[in-house]
Design a protein around this motif. Structure first.
Motif, PDB file in Angstrom:
ATOM      1  N   ALA A  17       0.855  -1.183   0.000  1.00 11.42           N
ATOM      2  CA  ALA A  17       0.000   0.000   0.000  1.00 11.42           C
ATOM      3  C   ALA A  17       0.890   1.232   0.000  1.00 11.42           C
ATOM      4  CB  ALA A  17      -0.900   0.002   1.233  1.00 11.42           C
ATOM      5  N   ASP A  19       0.657   5.889  -0.099  1.00 13.82           N
ATOM      6  CA  ASP A  19       0.007   7.183  -0.290  1.00 13.82           C
ATOM      7  C   ASP A  19       0.674   7.809  -1.504  1.00 13.82           C
ATOM      8  OD1 ASP A  19      -0.573   9.971  -0.209  1.00 13.82           O
ATOM      9  OD2 ASP A  19      -1.029   9.834   1.925  1.00 13.82           O
ATOM     10  N   HIS A  66      -3.416   6.610  -5.058  1.00 16.09           N
ATOM     11  CA  HIS A  66      -3.056   5.810  -3.890  1.00 16.09           C
ATOM     12  C   HIS A  66      -3.335   4.319  -4.139  1.00 16.09           C
ATOM     13  CE1 HIS A  66      -3.201   9.791  -2.131  1.00 16.09           C
ATOM     14  NE2 HIS A  66      -4.506   9.872  -2.369  1.00 16.09           N
ATOM     15  N   ARG A  68      -4.190   0.598  -1.688  1.00 16.08           N
ATOM     16  CA  ARG A  68      -4.271  -0.212  -0.478  1.00 16.08           C
ATOM     17  C   ARG A  68      -3.962  -1.681  -0.781  1.00 16.08           C
ATOM     18  NH1 ARG A  68      -8.997   2.663   1.208  1.00 16.08           N
ATOM     19  NH2 ARG A  68      -8.638   3.807   3.144  1.00 16.08           N
ATOM     20  N   THR A 252      -8.087   5.422  -5.305  1.00 13.82           N
ATOM     21  CA  THR A 252      -7.301   4.416  -4.587  1.00 13.82           C
ATOM     22  C   THR A 252      -7.519   3.040  -5.208  1.00 13.82           C
ATOM     23  OG1 THR A 252      -7.501   5.639  -2.495  1.00 13.82           O
ATOM     24  CG2 THR A 252      -6.871   3.325  -2.351  1.00 13.82           C
ATOM     25  N   GLU A 254      -7.881  -0.496  -4.534  1.00 11.75           N
ATOM     26  CA  GLU A 254      -8.250  -1.179  -3.303  1.00 11.75           C
ATOM     27  C   GLU A 254      -7.887  -2.662  -3.290  1.00 11.75           C
ATOM     28  OE1 GLU A 254      -9.537   0.144  -0.600  1.00 11.75           O
ATOM     29  OE2 GLU A 254     -10.055   2.158  -1.279  1.00 11.75           O
TER      30      GLU A 254
END
Length: 287
Positions: A17, A19, A66, A68, A252, A254
């Motif tokens: 993950a 940022d 981003h 995750r 993001t 995911e």
């Protein structure tokens, strides 16, 4: 980018993950900070290698996006893996910057390829239409839209985009790459905190596809376009200047989905086959 591991090497899967705010995307670029460079450099240091080990990734995220549930793989010499296996995860944690985390490190199954074995990728784009703006603590992950948004209208528009289509109207074309994709899910919901979240899932995405789709549906949600408009743009097959590519920070990655281990080799072959849409049936002649 072979599915077969060279003799004497071990394929290792990394789940990670990050940022995206501080990166110029995933892919290594001269003179720019990227996720790939940071992870490859950390791997080189913790394995005491003379050169970086090259990573293959499931989705090459753009600058500011981003993740995750990103997935990558790397081929390491068997001797290096045997020595580092028990300590590699902890050493990477200590070496990597705080805006990148590796959640799991393990030996990949036979035929696993982080990119070509994937059967779907799931992204979420987050938007706030609160008149006061975005919570300052979430401003790096939520886009502010300065108009009230109608979730039902956006979902009606989204229904017309599902399935296998040529998404050329929503993609930045790349030489030799197809823009045909299968959009499995596209759905908006307003969550209890007031944030609107668009869940977008497809077998793969072309460049700027998710951010363009979101931009089109925001125009529907705020009343500037009717729900039929995004589908009409898709059918036209060309970029529409009214479709804005929204900013990356609301997006993001995911999760990435993979088939059972026994199906990996077949999936890799299928992913490498260039797709075309079925030919339209002949139109009956008029009397």
């Amino acid at each position: 980018m072979s599915d077969e591991v060279e003799p004497g090497f071990v394929r290792v899967r990394l789940d990670l993950a990050y940022d995206g705010a501080g990166f110029s995307g995933w892919a290594r670029q001269n003179g720019r900070r990227t996720v790939q460079q940071e992870v490859e450099d950390a791997l080189r240091v913790v394995t005491r290698a003379e050169r970086p080990w090259e990573l293959t990734v499931a989705g090459r995220t753009d600058a500011g996006v981003h993740a995750r549930g990103q997935v990558a793989h790397v081929d390491l010499p068997a001797g290096v893996w045997e020595k580092a296996e028990d300590r590699l995860h902890r050493r990477l944690t200590g070496r990597l910057p705080q805006d990148i985390r590796v959640w799991r490190v393990g030996r990949a199954p036979e035929h696993f390829n982080a990119r070509f074995s994937a059967v779907w990728r799931r992204y979420v784009y987050r938007v706030s239409d609160h008149p006061g703006g975005v919570d300052p603590l979430r401003r790096g992950h939520v886009l502010w839209h300065n108009w009230p948004l109608d979730v039902d209208a956006m979902n009606l528009a989204a229904e017309r985009l599902l399935g296998e289509h040529d998404f050329a109207a929503y993609c930045k074309k790349r030489e030799g790459a197809t823009t045909i994709r299968t959009l499995r899910a596209l759905h908006w919901e307003r969550r209890p905190d007031g944030i609107l979240a668009a869940t977008v899932q497809a077998d793969a995405f072309c460049h700027n596809m998710v951010r363009s789709l979101v931009g089109a549906m925001l125009f529907v949600g705020d009343g500037h376009r009717p729900p039929a408009w995004p589908g009409e743009v898709l059918a036209a097959g060309v970029r529409d200047s009214a479709v804005h590519v929204v900013r990356p920070h609301g997006l993001t990655l995911e999760e990435v989905g993979y088939p059972a281990d026994s199906l990996l080799a077949a999936r890799n072959q299928q992913s490498r086959t260039r797709r075309t849409l079925p030919a339209a049936p002949d139109t009956p002649g008029c009397c």
